[in-house]
Design a protein around this motif. Sequence first.
Motif, PDB file in Angstrom:
ATOM      1  N   GLU A 110     -10.373  -9.139   8.487  1.00 21.92           N
ATOM      2  CA  GLU A 110     -11.137 -10.388   8.456  1.00 21.92           C
ATOM      3  C   GLU A 110     -10.717 -11.266   7.273  1.00 21.92           C
ATOM      4  OE1 GLU A 110     -14.108 -11.129  10.450  1.00 21.92           O
ATOM      5  OE2 GLU A 110     -13.384  -9.529  11.756  1.00 21.92           O
ATOM      6  N   SER A 111     -10.142 -10.633   6.237  1.00 25.86           N
ATOM      7  CA  SER A 111      -9.790 -11.366   5.023  1.00 25.86           C
ATOM      8  C   SER A 111      -8.387 -11.981   5.063  1.00 25.86           C
ATOM      9  CB  SER A 111      -9.881 -10.433   3.811  1.00 25.86           C
ATOM     10  OG  SER A 111      -8.845  -9.464   3.859  1.00 25.86           O
ATOM     11  N   ALA A 112      -7.575 -11.639   6.062  1.00 23.90           N
ATOM     12  CA  ALA A 112      -6.186 -12.123   6.108  1.00 23.90           C
ATOM     13  C   ALA A 112      -6.158 -13.647   6.091  1.00 23.90           C
ATOM     14  CB  ALA A 112      -5.486 -11.595   7.353  1.00 23.90           C
ATOM     15  N   GLU A 113      -5.272 -14.197   5.254  1.00 19.22           N
ATOM     16  CA  GLU A 113      -5.185 -15.649   5.145  1.00 19.22           C
ATOM     17  C   GLU A 113      -3.772 -16.079   4.791  1.00 19.22           C
ATOM     18  OE1 GLU A 113      -8.197 -16.392   2.211  1.00 19.22           O
ATOM     19  OE2 GLU A 113      -6.856 -15.983   0.542  1.00 19.22           O
ATOM     20  N   ASP A 114      -3.483 -17.339   5.092  1.00 19.75           N
ATOM     21  CA  ASP A 114      -2.170 -17.909   4.802  1.00 19.75           C
ATOM     22  C   ASP A 114      -2.147 -18.452   3.387  1.00 19.75           C
ATOM     23  OD1 ASP A 114      -1.288 -17.317   7.362  1.00 19.75           O
ATOM     24  OD2 ASP A 114      -1.936 -19.231   8.174  1.00 19.75           O
ATOM     25  N   GLN A 115      -2.088 -17.546   2.449  1.00 14.06           N
ATOM     26  CA  GLN A 115      -2.051 -17.914   1.033  1.00 14.06           C
ATOM     27  C   GLN A 115      -1.323 -16.797   0.299  1.00 14.06           C
ATOM     28  OE1 GLN A 115      -5.839 -18.957  -0.622  1.00 14.06           O
ATOM     29  NE2 GLN A 115      -5.111 -18.826  -2.727  1.00 14.06           N
ATOM     30  N   SER A 116      -0.492 -17.168  -0.661  1.00  8.01           N
ATOM     31  CA  SER A 116       0.257 -16.167  -1.410  1.00  8.01           C
ATOM     32  C   SER A 116      -0.595 -15.591  -2.530  1.00  8.01           C
ATOM     33  CB  SER A 116       1.532 -16.785  -1.983  1.00  8.01           C
ATOM     34  OG  SER A 116       1.185 -17.791  -2.914  1.00  8.01           O
ATOM     35  N   ILE A 117      -0.153 -14.458  -3.063  1.00  8.93           N
ATOM     36  CA  ILE A 117      -0.777 -13.898  -4.258  1.00  8.93           C
ATOM     37  C   ILE A 117      -0.127 -14.582  -5.445  1.00  8.93           C
ATOM     38  CG2 ILE A 117      -1.102 -11.817  -5.640  1.00  8.93           C
ATOM     39  CD1 ILE A 117      -1.022 -10.221  -3.047  1.00  8.93           C
ATOM     40  N   ASP A 118      -0.913 -15.315  -6.213  1.00  8.47           N
ATOM     41  CA  ASP A 118      -0.372 -16.058  -7.348  1.00  8.47           C
ATOM     42  C   ASP A 118      -0.278 -15.130  -8.553  1.00  8.47           C
ATOM     43  OD1 ASP A 118       0.500 -17.871  -9.162  1.00  8.47           O
ATOM     44  OD2 ASP A 118      -1.286 -19.143  -9.129  1.00  8.47           O
ATOM     45  N   SER A 119       0.885 -14.511  -8.710  1.00  2.00           N
ATOM     46  CA  SER A 119       1.053 -13.544  -9.790  1.00  2.00           C
ATOM     47  C   SER A 119       1.154 -14.215 -11.148  1.00  2.00           C
ATOM     48  CB  SER A 119       2.310 -12.702  -9.551  1.00  2.00           C
ATOM     49  OG  SER A 119       3.458 -13.533  -9.475  1.00  2.00           O
ATOM     50  N   LYS A 120       1.308 -15.543 -11.180  1.00  3.02           N
ATOM     51  CA  LYS A 120       1.439 -16.253 -12.451  1.00  3.02           C
ATOM     52  C   LYS A 120       0.096 -16.762 -12.977  1.00  3.02           C
ATOM     53  CE  LYS A 120       6.101 -17.656 -11.312  1.00  3.02           C
ATOM     54  NZ  LYS A 120       6.994 -18.731 -10.933  1.00  3.02           N
ATOM     55  N   ALA A 121      -0.949 -16.653 -12.165  1.00  2.00           N
ATOM     56  CA  ALA A 121      -2.260 -17.134 -12.615  1.00  2.00           C
ATOM     57  C   ALA A 121      -2.784 -16.248 -13.742  1.00  2.00           C
ATOM     58  CB  ALA A 121      -3.240 -17.127 -11.443  1.00  2.00           C
ATOM     59  N   ASP A 122      -3.511 -16.860 -14.668  1.00  5.00           N
ATOM     60  CA  ASP A 122      -4.003 -16.141 -15.842  1.00  5.00           C
ATOM     61  C   ASP A 122      -5.015 -15.050 -15.487  1.00  5.00           C
ATOM     62  OD1 ASP A 122      -2.427 -17.661 -17.483  1.00  5.00           O
ATOM     63  OD2 ASP A 122      -3.985 -19.152 -17.868  1.00  5.00           O
ATOM     64  N   ASP A 123      -5.821 -15.296 -14.451  1.00  2.00           N
ATOM     65  CA  ASP A 123      -6.884 -14.354 -14.133  1.00  2.00           C
ATOM     66  C   ASP A 123      -6.471 -13.311 -13.097  1.00  2.00           C
ATOM     67  OD1 ASP A 123      -6.624 -16.249 -12.172  1.00  2.00           O
ATOM     68  OD2 ASP A 123      -8.762 -16.320 -11.692  1.00  2.00           O
ATOM     69  N   VAL A 124      -5.176 -13.227 -12.769  1.00  2.93           N
ATOM     70  CA  VAL A 124      -4.704 -12.285 -11.754  1.00  2.93           C
ATOM     71  C   VAL A 124      -3.781 -11.261 -12.405  1.00  2.93           C
ATOM     72  CG1 VAL A 124      -3.395 -12.024  -9.618  1.00  2.93           C
ATOM     73  CG2 VAL A 124      -4.876 -14.010  -9.921  1.00  2.93           C
ATOM     74  N   GLU A 125      -4.126  -9.987 -12.243  1.00  2.00           N
ATOM     75  CA  GLU A 125      -3.260  -8.900 -12.707  1.00  2.00           C
ATOM     76  C   GLU A 125      -2.633  -8.258 -11.479  1.00  2.00           C
ATOM     77  OE1 GLU A 125      -3.446  -4.479 -14.775  1.00  2.00           O
ATOM     78  OE2 GLU A 125      -5.280  -5.670 -14.603  1.00  2.00           O
ATOM     79  N   VAL A 126      -1.322  -8.257 -11.424  1.00  2.00           N
ATOM     80  CA  VAL A 126      -0.633  -7.690 -10.261  1.00  2.00           C
ATOM     81  C   VAL A 126       0.382  -6.647 -10.716  1.00  2.00           C
ATOM     82  CG1 VAL A 126      -0.869  -9.778  -8.859  1.00  2.00           C
ATOM     83  CG2 VAL A 126       1.189  -9.436 -10.205  1.00  2.00           C
ATOM     84  N   MET A 127       0.678  -5.756  -9.784  1.00  2.00           N
ATOM     85  CA  MET A 127       1.813  -4.851  -9.919  1.00  2.00           C
ATOM     86  C   MET A 127       2.662  -5.045  -8.676  1.00  2.00           C
ATOM     87  SD  MET A 127       0.613  -1.284 -11.610  1.00  2.00           S
ATOM     88  CE  MET A 127      -0.197  -1.221 -13.199  1.00  2.00           C
ATOM     89  N   CYS A 128       3.924  -4.702  -8.786  1.00  3.15           N
ATOM     90  CA  CYS A 128       4.860  -4.922  -7.692  1.00  3.15           C
ATOM     91  C   CYS A 128       5.479  -3.592  -7.276  1.00  3.15           C
ATOM     92  CB  CYS A 128       5.946  -5.896  -8.153  1.00  3.15           C
ATOM     93  SG  CYS A 128       7.175  -6.247  -6.885  1.00  3.15           S
ATOM     94  N   LEU A 129       5.541  -3.361  -5.974  1.00  5.94           N
ATOM     95  CA  LEU A 129       6.240  -2.198  -5.421  1.00  5.94           C
ATOM     96  C   LEU A 129       7.525  -2.695  -4.776  1.00  5.94           C
ATOM     97  CD1 LEU A 129       3.163  -0.396  -3.917  1.00  5.94           C
ATOM     98  CD2 LEU A 129       4.691   0.607  -5.619  1.00  5.94           C
ATOM     99  N   ARG A 130       8.651  -2.125  -5.197  1.00  3.79           N
ATOM    100  CA  ARG A 130       9.951  -2.521  -4.638  1.00  3.79           C
ATOM    101  C   ARG A 130      10.456  -1.396  -3.736  1.00  3.79           C
ATOM    102  NH1 ARG A 130      13.890  -3.086  -9.075  1.00  3.79           N
ATOM    103  NH2 ARG A 130      12.863  -5.046  -9.518  1.00  3.79           N
ATOM    104  N   PHE A 131      10.734  -1.744  -2.476  1.00  2.00           N
ATOM    105  CA  PHE A 131      11.257  -0.806  -1.482  1.00  2.00           C
ATOM    106  C   PHE A 131      12.714  -1.170  -1.207  1.00  2.00           C
ATOM    107  CE2 PHE A 131       6.738  -1.099  -0.935  1.00  2.00           C
ATOM    108  CZ  PHE A 131       6.311   0.167  -0.577  1.00  2.00           C
ATOM    109  N   THR A 132      13.631  -0.225  -1.446  1.00  2.00           N
ATOM    110  CA  THR A 132      15.054  -0.494  -1.219  1.00  2.00           C
ATOM    111  C   THR A 132      15.687   0.640  -0.427  1.00  2.00           C
ATOM    112  OG1 THR A 132      15.667   0.510  -3.337  1.00  2.00           O
ATOM    113  CG2 THR A 132      15.281  -1.865  -3.339  1.00  2.00           C
ATOM    114  N   ASP A 133      16.822   0.330   0.173  1.00  2.00           N
ATOM    115  CA  ASP A 133      17.573   1.306   0.970  1.00  2.00           C
ATOM    116  C   ASP A 133      19.056   1.176   0.612  1.00  2.00           C
ATOM    117  OD1 ASP A 133      17.710   3.332   2.907  1.00  2.00           O
ATOM    118  OD2 ASP A 133      18.241   1.911   4.470  1.00  2.00           O
TER     119      ASP A 133
END
Length: 198
Positions: A110-133
Amino acid sequence: MTSQIDHHVDKYNDPRVSISLRGILLGLFVFVFAIGGAALSIWARRTRLEKTTEFWGPEIILAFQLAEEIELIPDPQGETSETEPVRLTGMPGLGHLRHAFLDERSYDWESAEDQSIDSKADDVEVMCLRFTDPTAHRFPDTQILVDMQQGWVGVDDGNRRVRLNERFRDAMPNFLKQIADFEPMRVENREARRAAQE
């Protein structure tokens, strides 16, 4: 030459033992019930991919399933000293992490939306998972951002996001934080042991 006498021959041909139609039907019922229960268990435990494939796309689903190398980047913007990626390949619990991303029941659709995760915003803490082959090149390198406070997930530089369900909204960030904190300590301990041996 003496012949051996079987003292238990009466037990093989006991007239009290009889196979009735009722016994055969009971055996068949147990057999069919066991097969039905096994099939139901397999169906209930299978990973449901319909909505996740629609949201992530087939290439990212392939990355979740087959990635040869998985790394955690604690600070994808590189603003702190903790920018060194943590290699997750072969780490205990990685199968559960893959399953959480793959199974559609892990998300609040129900929460899916057309908006990116703003990792540069001051109030957002993100981590990144990198998948490679790197060996087979079955999919392009994929980076997934995880919002550590609100449980949003989405492709880095993508334009869609969805929240994890209540169960994973806290569990996944906690798991990633533990790895980010534990792995550098493990490397330091290993290097200290190596230095002490030399």
